[in-house]
Write a protein that holds these residues in place. Structure first.
Motif, short mmCIF file in Angstrom:
data_model
loop_
_atom_site.label_atom_id
_atom_site.label_comp_id
_atom_site.label_asym_id
_atom_site.label_seq_id
_atom_site.Cartn_x
_atom_site.Cartn_y
_atom_site.Cartn_z
N TYR A 1 27.01 38.27 -8.25
CA TYR A 1 26.14 38.72 -9.29
C TYR A 1 25.10 39.81 -8.53
CZ TYR A 1 28.06 35.65 -12.46
OH TYR A 1 28.97 35.28 -13.42
N GLN A 2 25.29 40.02 -7.14
CA GLN A 2 24.52 40.95 -6.66
C GLN A 2 24.07 42.31 -7.28
OE1 GLN A 2 24.84 41.26 -2.48
NE2 GLN A 2 22.94 42.03 -2.71
N ASP A 3 24.90 43.15 -8.05
CA ASP A 3 24.55 44.14 -9.06
C ASP A 3 23.60 44.05 -10.03
OD1 ASP A 3 26.14 45.35 -7.14
OD2 ASP A 3 27.55 45.80 -8.48
N GLN A 4 23.79 42.89 -10.64
CA GLN A 4 22.76 42.40 -11.76
C GLN A 4 21.64 41.94 -11.29
OE1 GLN A 4 24.84 39.72 -14.84
NE2 GLN A 4 26.45 40.79 -14.60
N THR B 1 20.15 42.75 -8.41
CA THR B 1 19.46 43.99 -7.89
C THR B 1 18.80 44.84 -9.09
OG1 THR B 1 20.97 43.95 -6.05
CG2 THR B 1 19.53 45.88 -6.52
N LYS B 2 19.68 44.93 -10.02
CA LYS B 2 19.09 45.86 -11.38
C LYS B 2 17.91 45.24 -12.14
CE LYS B 2 21.13 48.27 -15.10
NZ LYS B 2 21.60 47.71 -16.40
N ALA B 3 18.18 43.75 -12.13
CA ALA B 3 16.87 42.96 -12.57
C ALA B 3 15.60 43.32 -12.00
CB ALA B 3 17.21 41.38 -12.91
N GLY C 1 14.96 45.78 -9.10
CA GLY C 1 14.69 46.79 -8.76
C GLY C 1 14.45 47.08 -7.26
N THR C 2 14.38 48.40 -6.82
CA THR C 2 14.46 48.52 -5.24
C THR C 2 12.98 48.75 -4.78
OG1 THR C 2 14.96 50.72 -5.77
CG2 THR C 2 16.78 49.39 -5.14
N SER D 1 20.87 46.09 -0.66
CA SER D 1 20.85 46.40 -2.17
C SER D 1 19.19 46.69 -2.49
CB SER D 1 21.43 45.32 -2.74
OG SER D 1 20.86 43.89 -2.58
N GLN E 1 16.16 35.77 -16.37
CA GLN E 1 17.57 36.16 -16.25
C GLN E 1 18.17 35.02 -15.31
OE1 GLN E 1 16.75 40.31 -15.85
NE2 GLN E 1 18.98 40.39 -16.12
N TYR F 1 16.07 35.05 -12.11
CA TYR F 1 15.00 35.87 -11.86
C TYR F 1 13.96 35.79 -12.99
CZ TYR F 1 12.47 40.26 -10.95
OH TYR F 1 11.29 41.14 -10.71
#
Ligand code: AVJ
Length: 315
Positions: free
Chosen positions: A68-71, A73-75, A77-78, A99, A300, A313
């Motif tokens: 779930y790295q993408d999810q 990271t999206k939660a 933010g950078t 990421s 989440q 998160y």
């Protein structure tokens, strides 16, 4: 090459732990705080535990991070500041550097010698990230120094280390995190309750690495307190406490014995126990309730197919 570690006045613990250790050893039901498991040898033994196939928390958490790295990271933010609570060898945080691309990375651990080595290697690898390390016993109080950027902070608390705390203590720590996150949040790993056989295999492994890790606390205490514990007079013991939803670690005396240290001593009878660790196991509902009580408004949650472990998160 200049290594961008900012040394901090707080980067060494000057705390005197003798009164705290003494109080535990002299208590009617003797105990030693699990933070003393992590002397330099203990930190390496813990790393060895995380490599055991039976110790499911580390490999399950890793599989969730990967899946779930993408999810995740999206939660989150950078950018911003990544604050690693109990950083250890900093490997888990590093797996998020590409990421999350934090501007600052602050590694906090009780065991600062181990941390300094890890961070020095890391700083050379990621020159664009400002790095700081700090030795802190945040089981008492979490105070992020004023010198740390005031921008969005992501607290990273993986591995289910929250499980070491009683729920009142966990609540207090989570409140302190929430109040210092600014508009950031908390990425946390939490171990979930499961059947005895899986827990026993993980905490009483056949290679006896966990036994060595637990017994080493006696050497760690000897060096802190000047006591004369003899490791061979104790054995590692694990209990599952279903009422309190936790795995409990003890050291059991194999014979009648006396332990002495400057100014005091304690007698143990055969089969007497020294409590060394609680590892609380949560349910999705119980951890969500705790986070809500600490002031987090939204969560989440990601889990593995067996529901062994949860990554959360919270904001
Ligand atoms: C680092 C506290 C998460 O409770 O599983 C591992 C410590 N003790 N094996 C855990 C531990 C025995 C670990 N935590």
């Amino acid at each position: 090459m200049q290594i961008p570690i900012t040394p901090n006045d707080n980067s060494k613990l000057h705390h005197n732990f003798v009164p705290e250790i003494e109080a535990g050893l002299l208590a009617q039901l003797p105990y030693i705080s699990p933070k003393f498991l992590y002397d330099p040898l203990g930190s390496h033994l813990f790393t060895a535990i995380t490599l055991l196939p039976e110790y499911y928390p580390t490999n399950t958490e890793k599989s969730i991070f990967t899946e779930y790295q993408d999810q995740i990271t999206k939660a989150i933010g950078t950018g911003g500041t990544l604050i690693d609570l109990g950083a250890g060898n900093c490997q888990k945080a590093e797996s998020f550097f590409n990421s999350l691309q934090p501007s600052n990375y602050m590694a906090i651990d009780f065991s600062v010698e181990y941390l300094e080595d890890a961070l020095e290697k890391l700083a050379g690898k990621y020159p664009s990230i400002q790095m700081q390390c700090i030795g802190m016993d945040f089981s008492k109080q979490l105070i992020i120094p004023k010198s740390i950027a005031k921008d969005r902070r992501t607290f990273f608390y993986p591995g289910s280390s929250i499980g070491n705390f009683l729920s009142s203590e966990a609540l207090e720590l989570l409140r302190q995190i929430k109040s210092q996150a600014n508009d950031g949040g908390l990425l946390m790993g939490v171990d979930l309750m499961k059947e005895d056989s899986v827990l026993i295999a993980a905490y009483d492994d056949p290679l006896k690495v966990t036994a060595a890790f637990n017994l080493n606390i006696l050497r760690s205490i000897n060096s802190q307190l000047g006591s004369d514990f003899r490791v061979e007079q104790f054995r590692h013991k694990v209990k599952i406490n279903r009422l309190e939803n936790r795995v409990e670690l003890y050291l059991e005396a194999l014979e009648n014995l006396t332990v002495a240290w400057p100014g005091n001593s304690r007698t143990f009878e055969k089969d007497d126990l020294i409590h060394t660790e609680n590892s609380h196991k949560y349910t999705i509902e119980s951890i969500q309730l705790l986070l809500n009580n600490a002031g987090f408004k939204s969560t989440q949650i990601w889990t593995d197919p067996k529901d062994y472990f949860a990554v959360i998160y919270a904001q």
